[in-house]
Design a protein around this motif. Structure first.
Motif, PDB file in Angstrom:
ATOM      1  N   ASP A 158       0.918  -1.306   0.142  1.00 38.64           N
ATOM      2  CA  ASP A 158      -0.053   0.119   0.080  1.00 38.64           C
ATOM      3  C   ASP A 158       0.714   1.053  -0.157  1.00 38.64           C
ATOM      4  O   ASP A 158       0.639   2.399  -0.809  1.00 38.64           O
ATOM      5  CB  ASP A 158      -0.721   0.211   1.115  1.00 38.64           C
ATOM      6  CG  ASP A 158      -2.247  -0.983   1.080  1.00 38.64           C
ATOM      7  OD1 ASP A 158      -2.849  -1.016   2.445  1.00 38.64           O
ATOM      8  OD2 ASP A 158      -2.039  -1.020  -0.370  1.00 38.64           O
TER       9      ASP A 158
ATOM     10  N   ARG B 178       0.174   0.413  -4.444  1.00 38.20           N
ATOM     11  CA  ARG B 178       0.513  -1.334  -6.022  1.00 38.20           C
ATOM     12  C   ARG B 178      -1.332  -1.213  -5.753  1.00 38.20           C
ATOM     13  O   ARG B 178      -1.614  -2.682  -5.535  1.00 38.20           O
ATOM     14  CB  ARG B 178       1.335  -2.067  -5.868  1.00 38.20           C
ATOM     15  CG  ARG B 178       2.160  -1.617  -5.643  1.00 38.20           C
ATOM     16  CD  ARG B 178       2.906  -2.771  -5.180  1.00 38.20           C
ATOM     17  NE  ARG B 178       3.873  -4.354  -6.296  1.00 38.20           N
ATOM     18  CZ  ARG B 178       2.940  -5.363  -5.413  1.00 38.20           C
ATOM     19  NH1 ARG B 178       2.438  -5.471  -4.393  1.00 38.20           N
ATOM     20  NH2 ARG B 178       3.382  -6.799  -6.580  1.00 38.20           N
TER      21      ARG B 178
ATOM     22  N   GLU C 292      -3.883  -1.829  -7.668  1.00 39.18           N
ATOM     23  CA  GLU C 292      -4.353  -2.712  -8.161  1.00 39.18           C
ATOM     24  C   GLU C 292      -3.722  -4.157  -7.733  1.00 39.18           C
ATOM     25  O   GLU C 292      -3.823  -5.320  -7.894  1.00 39.18           O
ATOM     26  CB  GLU C 292      -3.812  -2.757  -9.890  1.00 39.18           C
ATOM     27  CG  GLU C 292      -5.115  -1.604 -10.532  1.00 39.18           C
ATOM     28  CD  GLU C 292      -4.682  -1.890 -11.681  1.00 39.18           C
ATOM     29  OE1 GLU C 292      -5.589  -0.856 -12.086  1.00 39.18           O
ATOM     30  OE2 GLU C 292      -4.562  -2.474 -12.335  1.00 39.18           O
ATOM     31  N   CYS C 293      -2.478  -4.264  -7.992  1.00 40.99           N
ATOM     32  CA  CYS C 293      -1.773  -5.486  -6.589  1.00 40.99           C
ATOM     33  C   CYS C 293      -1.842  -6.246  -5.734  1.00 40.99           C
ATOM     34  O   CYS C 293      -2.050  -6.820  -5.670  1.00 40.99           O
ATOM     35  CB  CYS C 293      -0.593  -5.010  -7.538  1.00 40.99           C
ATOM     36  SG  CYS C 293       0.968  -5.547  -9.080  1.00 40.99           S
TER      37      CYS C 293
ATOM     38  N   HIS D  62      -3.823  -9.757  -6.850  1.00 39.41           N
ATOM     39  CA  HIS D  62      -2.727 -10.211  -6.505  1.00 39.41           C
ATOM     40  C   HIS D  62      -2.069 -10.533  -5.665  1.00 39.41           C
ATOM     41  O   HIS D  62      -0.981  -9.555  -5.522  1.00 39.41           O
ATOM     42  CB  HIS D  62      -1.437 -10.675  -7.847  1.00 39.41           C
ATOM     43  CG  HIS D  62      -2.070 -10.194  -9.193  1.00 39.41           C
ATOM     44  ND1 HIS D  62      -2.209 -11.434  -9.791  1.00 39.41           N
ATOM     45  CD2 HIS D  62      -2.429  -9.763 -10.240  1.00 39.41           C
ATOM     46  CE1 HIS D  62      -2.462 -11.414 -10.949  1.00 39.41           C
ATOM     47  NE2 HIS D  62      -2.641 -10.250 -11.322  1.00 39.41           N
TER      48      HIS D  62
ATOM     49  N   SER E 271       1.247 -11.704  -4.285  1.00 35.96           N
ATOM     50  CA  SER E 271       2.412 -11.022  -5.113  1.00 35.96           C
ATOM     51  C   SER E 271       3.543 -10.021  -3.544  1.00 35.96           C
ATOM     52  O   SER E 271       2.923  -9.890  -3.428  1.00 35.96           O
ATOM     53  CB  SER E 271       2.061  -9.776  -6.256  1.00 35.96           C
ATOM     54  OG  SER E 271       1.720  -9.144  -5.518  1.00 35.96           O
TER      55      SER E 271
ATOM     56  N   PRO F  99       6.472  -7.533  -3.255  1.00 33.17           N
ATOM     57  CA  PRO F  99       6.722  -6.432  -4.170  1.00 33.17           C
ATOM     58  C   PRO F  99       8.101  -6.516  -3.740  1.00 33.17           C
ATOM     59  O   PRO F  99       8.695  -7.053  -3.385  1.00 33.17           O
ATOM     60  CB  PRO F  99       6.905  -4.973  -3.246  1.00 33.17           C
ATOM     61  CG  PRO F  99       5.317  -5.277  -2.458  1.00 33.17           C
ATOM     62  CD  PRO F  99       5.640  -6.695  -2.342  1.00 33.17           C
TER      63      PRO F  99
ATOM     64  N   PRO G 187      10.989 -16.797  -6.691  1.00 28.76           N
ATOM     65  CA  PRO G 187       9.478 -15.574  -5.911  1.00 28.76           C
ATOM     66  C   PRO G 187       9.551 -16.410  -4.516  1.00 28.76           C
ATOM     67  O   PRO G 187       9.374 -16.438  -4.141  1.00 28.76           O
ATOM     68  CB  PRO G 187       8.383 -15.811  -6.992  1.00 28.76           C
ATOM     69  CG  PRO G 187       8.673 -16.853  -7.971  1.00 28.76           C
ATOM     70  CD  PRO G 187      10.002 -17.619  -7.578  1.00 28.76           C
TER      71      PRO G 187
ATOM     72  N   GLU H 265       4.500   7.558   6.353  1.00 30.84           N
ATOM     73  CA  GLU H 265       3.323   5.585   5.435  1.00 30.84           C
ATOM     74  C   GLU H 265       4.386   4.250   4.996  1.00 30.84           C
ATOM     75  O   GLU H 265       3.925   3.002   5.392  1.00 30.84           O
ATOM     76  CB  GLU H 265       2.616   5.439   4.810  1.00 30.84           C
ATOM     77  CG  GLU H 265       2.014   4.635   4.102  1.00 30.84           C
ATOM     78  CD  GLU H 265       0.241   4.406   2.955  1.00 30.84           C
ATOM     79  OE1 GLU H 265       0.512   5.242   3.670  1.00 30.84           O
ATOM     80  OE2 GLU H 265       0.400   3.559   2.881  1.00 30.84           O
TER      81      GLU H 265
ATOM     82  N   SER I   6       6.997  -0.563  -8.970  1.00 30.85           N
ATOM     83  CA  SER I   6       5.704  -0.689  -9.416  1.00 30.85           C
ATOM     84  C   SER I   6       5.042  -0.038 -10.720  1.00 30.85           C
ATOM     85  O   SER I   6       4.313  -0.210 -11.529  1.00 30.85           O
ATOM     86  CB  SER I   6       5.515   0.582  -8.304  1.00 30.85           C
ATOM     87  OG  SER I   6       4.875  -0.010  -6.803  1.00 30.85           O
TER      88      SER I   6
ATOM     89  N   GLU J 202       6.565  -2.926 -12.945  1.00 33.54           N
ATOM     90  CA  GLU J 202       5.283  -3.567 -13.051  1.00 33.54           C
ATOM     91  C   GLU J 202       3.711  -3.149 -13.715  1.00 33.54           C
ATOM     92  O   GLU J 202       3.299  -3.659 -14.432  1.00 33.54           O
ATOM     93  CB  GLU J 202       4.275  -3.555 -11.347  1.00 33.54           C
ATOM     94  CG  GLU J 202       5.656  -4.498 -10.221  1.00 33.54           C
ATOM     95  CD  GLU J 202       4.877  -4.921  -9.467  1.00 33.54           C
ATOM     96  OE1 GLU J 202       3.851  -3.530  -8.461  1.00 33.54           O
ATOM     97  OE2 GLU J 202       5.417  -6.220  -7.720  1.00 33.54           O
TER      98      GLU J 202
ATOM     99  N   CYS K 253       2.428  -7.996 -11.903  1.00 31.37           N
ATOM    100  CA  CYS K 253       2.652  -7.962 -10.626  1.00 31.37           C
ATOM    101  C   CYS K 253       3.462  -8.657  -9.786  1.00 31.37           C
ATOM    102  O   CYS K 253       4.126  -8.748  -8.173  1.00 31.37           O
ATOM    103  CB  CYS K 253       1.344  -8.231  -9.102  1.00 31.37           C
ATOM    104  SG  CYS K 253      -0.058  -7.145  -9.368  1.00 31.37           S
ATOM    105  N   ASP K 254       4.314  -9.623 -10.628  1.00 31.12           N
ATOM    106  CA  ASP K 254       5.082 -10.532 -10.057  1.00 31.12           C
ATOM    107  C   ASP K 254       6.485 -11.104 -10.920  1.00 31.12           C
ATOM    108  O   ASP K 254       7.109 -11.725 -10.728  1.00 31.12           O
ATOM    109  CB  ASP K 254       4.934 -11.966  -9.482  1.00 31.12           C
ATOM    110  CG  ASP K 254       3.651 -12.869 -11.052  1.00 31.12           C
ATOM    111  OD1 ASP K 254       3.421 -13.950 -10.566  1.00 31.12           O
ATOM    112  OD2 ASP K 254       4.030 -12.142 -11.648  1.00 31.12           O
TER     113      ASP K 254
ATOM    114  N   ASP L 190      11.197 -11.330 -15.476  1.00 27.59           N
ATOM    115  CA  ASP L 190      11.258 -13.088 -15.097  1.00 27.59           C
ATOM    116  C   ASP L 190      10.301 -13.792 -16.416  1.00 27.59           C
ATOM    117  O   ASP L 190       8.800 -12.975 -16.252  1.00 27.59           O
ATOM    118  CB  ASP L 190      10.510 -12.946 -13.631  1.00 27.59           C
ATOM    119  CG  ASP L 190      10.636 -14.478 -13.663  1.00 27.59           C
ATOM    120  OD1 ASP L 190      10.450 -15.012 -12.528  1.00 27.59           O
ATOM    121  OD2 ASP L 190      10.531 -15.863 -14.263  1.00 27.59           O
TER     122      ASP L 190
ATOM    123  N   ARG M 233       9.332 -16.702 -16.881  1.00 30.08           N
ATOM    124  CA  ARG M 233       8.372 -17.956 -15.882  1.00 30.08           C
ATOM    125  C   ARG M 233       6.820 -17.171 -16.120  1.00 30.08           C
ATOM    126  O   ARG M 233       7.182 -15.877 -15.553  1.00 30.08           O
ATOM    127  CB  ARG M 233       9.098 -18.138 -15.193  1.00 30.08           C
ATOM    128  CG  ARG M 233      10.169 -18.789 -15.308  1.00 30.08           C
ATOM    129  CD  ARG M 233      10.444 -18.662 -13.354  1.00 30.08           C
ATOM    130  NE  ARG M 233      11.168 -17.724 -13.222  1.00 30.08           N
ATOM    131  CZ  ARG M 233      12.035 -17.782 -11.715  1.00 30.08           C
ATOM    132  NH1 ARG M 233      11.729 -18.980 -11.084  1.00 30.08           N
ATOM    133  NH2 ARG M 233      11.832 -16.787 -10.949  1.00 30.08           N
TER     134      ARG M 233
END
Lengths: 137, 129
Positions: free
Chosen positions: A30, A34, A36-37, A41, A44, A46, A86, B18, B57, B60, B66-67, B125, B127
Motif C-alpha cells: 500500500d 500498488r 491493483e496488485c 494479486h 505477490s 513487491p 519468487p 506511511e 511499481s 509492474e 505483479c510478480d 522474469d 516464467r
C-alpha cells in the motif's frame, strides 16, 4: 575513525528469521501505490520488500564496534535485489549479511554488503548494497 | 527497444510517514523538516528505497504483472526533496529485448527537474505463473 578494512568477510546472521507476513506485505504494498496488485494479486510480494530485513541487518553490522562505521554519516549508495525464485507469503527465511568490500575514495568510504535470504540450503534471493560513509570535511 | 509511457506519483509527507512505518526506516530526515535542515539537507527527503520501490511499481504497471521482476537495481544519485506541500516523482522507461530474449527495463526517475536515480534497471522474469 575509518571503517576497519579487516571486516571484509565479516558475517552477520540475523537472530530472527525473516517471515514474509501477509499483513506486512500489504502494508508495504500500500505504501508503494500498488492498488491493483494489492487487490488482484494479493500473493505477490513487491520486489523491494526484502529491504525490511536487509536494512536492519546492515545497520546491525555497521553498529558492530569492530566494524567502525558511523551510522550518522551513512548514505545508501546503491541497492540490487536478485531473485532465484519468487518470494511467497508464509516463507520463513534465514538472513545472513556479509561485508564484501571496503574502499576509500577521497574522503568517503564505500562498503559493499550482500545479504543472503535462505530457505534451508537454497538461496531464494540476495540483496546487495553499497553503503557510503561520508567523510567529514 | 521501445519507450514506455511516463508514470508519475505525488509524494507527500504523509506518504513518507506511511513508508517509514511499512519499511521500519524511521530516520527523522524523512519526516522532520527541522532535523533534516539541522543535518545539512535542504528539506525533508524521501527514503531512497521509497523511490526504488515506486520505480518497481512503475515497472509492474508497464509489464502488466505483479510478480515479474527477477532482478532490480539502482544507484541513488540525488535525494528526492519533499517540501511540506509535496512534490512529484516521474518515471520513464525504455524496454530492451536482448539477443538472448531477456527483457530489460531501464528506468529514469525525475523529481523537481533532477534525475534522482542512475543505472536503474529491471530484469523481467519470463516464467509464467
Amino acid at each position: 575513525m575509518p571503517v576497519n578494512p579487516d571486516v571484509v568477510g565479516r558475517e552477520f546472521l540475523a537472530p530472527e528469521p525473516f517471515v514474509v507476513n501477509a499483513d506486512r506485505v500489504r502494508l508495504f504494498s500500500d505504501a508503494l501505490y500498488r492498488p491493483e496488485c494489492g487487490q488482484r494479486h494479493e500473493h505477490s510480494v513487491p520486489a523491494t520488500f526484502p529491504i525490511t530485513a536487509s536494512l536492519q541487518a546492515m545497520e546491525s553490522l555497521a553498529l558492530d564496534p569492530e566494524v567502525g562505521m558511523d551510522w550518522s554519516r551513512v548514505v545508501h549508495g546503491d541497492q540490487t535485489f536478485e531473485y532465484f525464485r519468487p518470494l511467497a507469503i508464509g516463507m520463513s527465511l534465514m538472513v545472513r549479511t556479509v561485508v564484501e568490500s571496503v574502499k576509500s575514495v577521497g574522503l568517503n568510504e564505500y562498503v559493499g554488503v550482500r545479504t543472503f535470504f535462505n530457505d534451508g540450503d537454497d538461496v531464494v534471493l540476495t540483496a546487495s548494497a553499497t553503503i557510503v560513509v561520508r567523510g567529514v570535511q | 527497444m521501445r519507450s514506455l509511457a511516463p508514470i508519475s506519483f505525488v509524494i507527500t509527507r504523509e506518504m513518507l510517514v506511511e513508508y517509514a512505518h511499512a519499511s521500519g526506516d524511521q530516520n527523522p530526515i524523512h519526516q522532520n523538516e527541522e532535523f533534516a535542515k539541522a543535518v545539512g539537507l535542504p528539506n525533508v527527503i524521501a527514503h531512497g528505497m521509497l523511490t526504488m520501490g515506486l520505480a518497481a511499481s512503475a515497472v509492474e504497471q508497464w509489464i502488466g504483472r505483479c510478480d515479474g521482476i527477477r532482478e532490480f537495481g539502482t544507484r541513488f544519485s540525488k535525494p528526492v526533496i519533499v517540501p511540506a506541500e509535496g512534490t512529484t516523482l516521474t518515471f520513464e522507461g525504455i524496454e530492451v529485448t536482448q539477443a538472448s530474449g531477456q527483457r530489460i527495463i531501464e528506468v529514469t526517475a525525475t523529481s523537481g527537474g533532477i534525475e534522482v536515480l542512475s543505472g536503474c534497471r529491471a530484469v523481467i522474469d519470463e516464467r509464467s505463473n
